[in-house]
Enzyme design. Structure first.
Site, PDB file in Angstrom:
ATOM      1  N   SER A 189       0.799  -1.295  -0.180  1.00  0.00           N
ATOM      2  CA  SER A 189      -0.001   0.051   0.060  1.00  0.00           C
ATOM      3  C   SER A 189       0.941   1.388  -0.158  1.00  0.00           C
ATOM      4  CB  SER A 189      -0.828   0.046   1.108  1.00  0.00           C
ATOM      5  OG  SER A 189      -2.126   0.906   1.375  1.00  0.00           O
ATOM      6  N   ASP A 291      -9.583  -4.278  -5.276  1.00  0.00           N
ATOM      7  CA  ASP A 291      -9.170  -3.238  -4.617  1.00  0.00           C
ATOM      8  C   ASP A 291      -9.372  -1.949  -5.521  1.00  0.00           C
ATOM      9  OD1 ASP A 291      -7.349  -1.386  -3.740  1.00  0.00           O
ATOM     10  OD2 ASP A 291      -5.590  -2.601  -3.950  1.00  0.00           O
ATOM     11  N   HIS A 321      -7.993  -4.937  -0.951  1.00  0.00           N
ATOM     12  CA  HIS A 321      -6.880  -4.309  -0.428  1.00  0.00           C
ATOM     13  C   HIS A 321      -6.404  -4.980   0.834  1.00  0.00           C
ATOM     14  CE1 HIS A 321      -4.153  -1.047  -0.879  1.00  0.00           C
ATOM     15  NE2 HIS A 321      -4.129  -0.911   0.472  1.00  0.00           N
TER      16      HIS A 321
END
Ligand SMILES: *[C@@H]1O[C@H](CO)[C@@H](O)[C@H](O)[C@H]1NC(C)=O
Ligand SMILES: *[C@@H]1O[C@H](CO)[C@@H](O)[C@H](O)[C@H]1NC(C)=O
Length: 353
Positions: A189, A291, A321
């Site tokens: 991320s 995501d 995600h």
């Protein structure tokens, strides 16, 4: 190379959101749900963050000198106390690896939108342990400054300085069997974004003492002013929704900057031209179909290829995600074996040079 986790049913039942996490125990999911609601609350509308609340919900794990069941021990190493820069070092003990063999070094950057989480956060402590164990690697997980108190480029500076510190002090800091000619940068991320930008700095500055063999970007956090199809489709996805992603960008980018800033819109015209950077390493990009950031990750992969870089896209159509943080998921286990394969291939590549 494009891979996907075929063989898994992609039939959308009810909401289609719960399905990918079905293998995760309900207690874990319920707990995550509560924590995520509180996290949304802590990210205030006026752009500040309620650190007290964030710290209450962010459970930490201490380092453990005594090896765990997988033979991994850990310790915290200070880099610069004035900006609270440090890293947690995970080391496979000799009994779990062939004693004569050297081990690759993975420098890891945790996610959390540049604003939350820590190298000591339970999920990251667990994930880095897992990386160290499954990949037989030494892992240094970097604790960097957070926004909005510290905005761009503090995180990139901390990331680069941490890597330089490790390179310069490896003889005293790292176990003898650490092989700095087999170094990988990895992150998930926001940490994936950070790893990318640190790699760019390394390629520009010719950092001595360490050779970056690969970049592993787990669902990296990129963005732009344009709204993508996956942002529309997965607007309210679990773990990371579009509203929170917007908040993270506002907290991180310089005041007044828009989302086409080179830190976010990484393949746009404001980005660094990496085609001229000979040292930019092979990159593994991991993306999930559920995501909101999916399209950005694919764009990133395509941009790497266009810039003449080696890149691999590992794609899981049913994953949300942050799915790699749930070891119960088959795709998460399969992903780690692919990462291991990448690290092995990139290491062999080095030996034949
Ligand atoms: C933002 O809101 C919080 C809580 O409502 C408040 O304590 C803080 O002073 C505000 N900060 C700014 C810069 O407006
Ligand atoms: C990336 O940035 C450029 C401008 O710098 C813009 O034209 C382009 O639309 C952006 N891409 C997206 C998908 O937002």
């Amino acid at each position: 190379m494009t891979t996907d986790s075929s063989g898994k049913s992609s039939e959308a039942t009810d909401s289609g959101e719960r399905l990918p996490l079905a293998a995760v125990p309900w207690v874990t999911r319920a707990m995550a749900c509560v924590l995520l609601k509180l996290r949304d609350k802590a990210c205030r509308r006026n752009g500040t963050i309620n650190r007290r609340l964030i710290n209450i919900i962010d459970f930490k794990s201490p380092p453990t000198r005594k090896p765990d069941v997988k033979g991994i021990s850990s310790s915290d190493v200070t880099i610069d106390p004035s900006r609270k820069l440090w890293f947690r070092l995970f080391t496979p003990t000799a009994s779990t690896t062939a004693s004569s063999s050297s081990l690759p070094l993975i420098v890891y950057f945790h996610g959390g939108g540049f604003a939350t989480m820590s190298a000591a956060s339970r999920p990251y402590d667990a994930f880095c342990r897992r990386l160290a164990s499954e990949l037989s690697a030494i892992v240094a997980s970097v604790e960097y400054r957070l926004s909005p108190e510290h905005r761009f480029p503090s995180q990139y500076e901390d990331g680069f300085d941490a890597l330089r510190f490790v390179a310069e002090n490896s003889a005293t800091l790292l176990p003898e069997n650490a092989d700095l000619s087999r170094c990988f940068l990895a992150g998930d991320s926001a940490g994936g974004n950070l790893a990318h930008h640190v790699v760019v700095r390394v390629a520009q500055s010719k950092l001595e003492g360490v050779k970056i063999r690969g970049l592993i970007a787990f669902q990296p956090f990129f963005g732009g002013t344009e709204q993508t199809e996956s942002e529309i489709r997965n607007k309210k996805a679990p773990l990371l929704n579009v509203a929170l992603a917007d908040w993270f960008w506002r907290a991180f980018l310089p005041e007044g900057a828009d989302r086409d800033h080179g830190a976010a819109n990484v393949s746009g015209p404001n980005a660094v031209d990496i085609s001229v950077l000979a040292e930019f390493p092979a990159t593994m990009v991991i993306a999930g179909g559920m995501d909101p950031l999916h399209d950005w990750q694919v764009k990133y992969y395509e941009w790497l290829k266009r810039s003449g870089k080696e890149a691999e896209l590992v794609y899981y159509p049913n994953m949300v995600h942050g799915f790699y943080g749930f070891p119960e998921l088959l795709d998460a286990t399969q992903l780690l074996s692919k990462v291991k394969d990448f690290v092995t291939r990139r290491s062999l590549n080095q030996m034949s040079e």
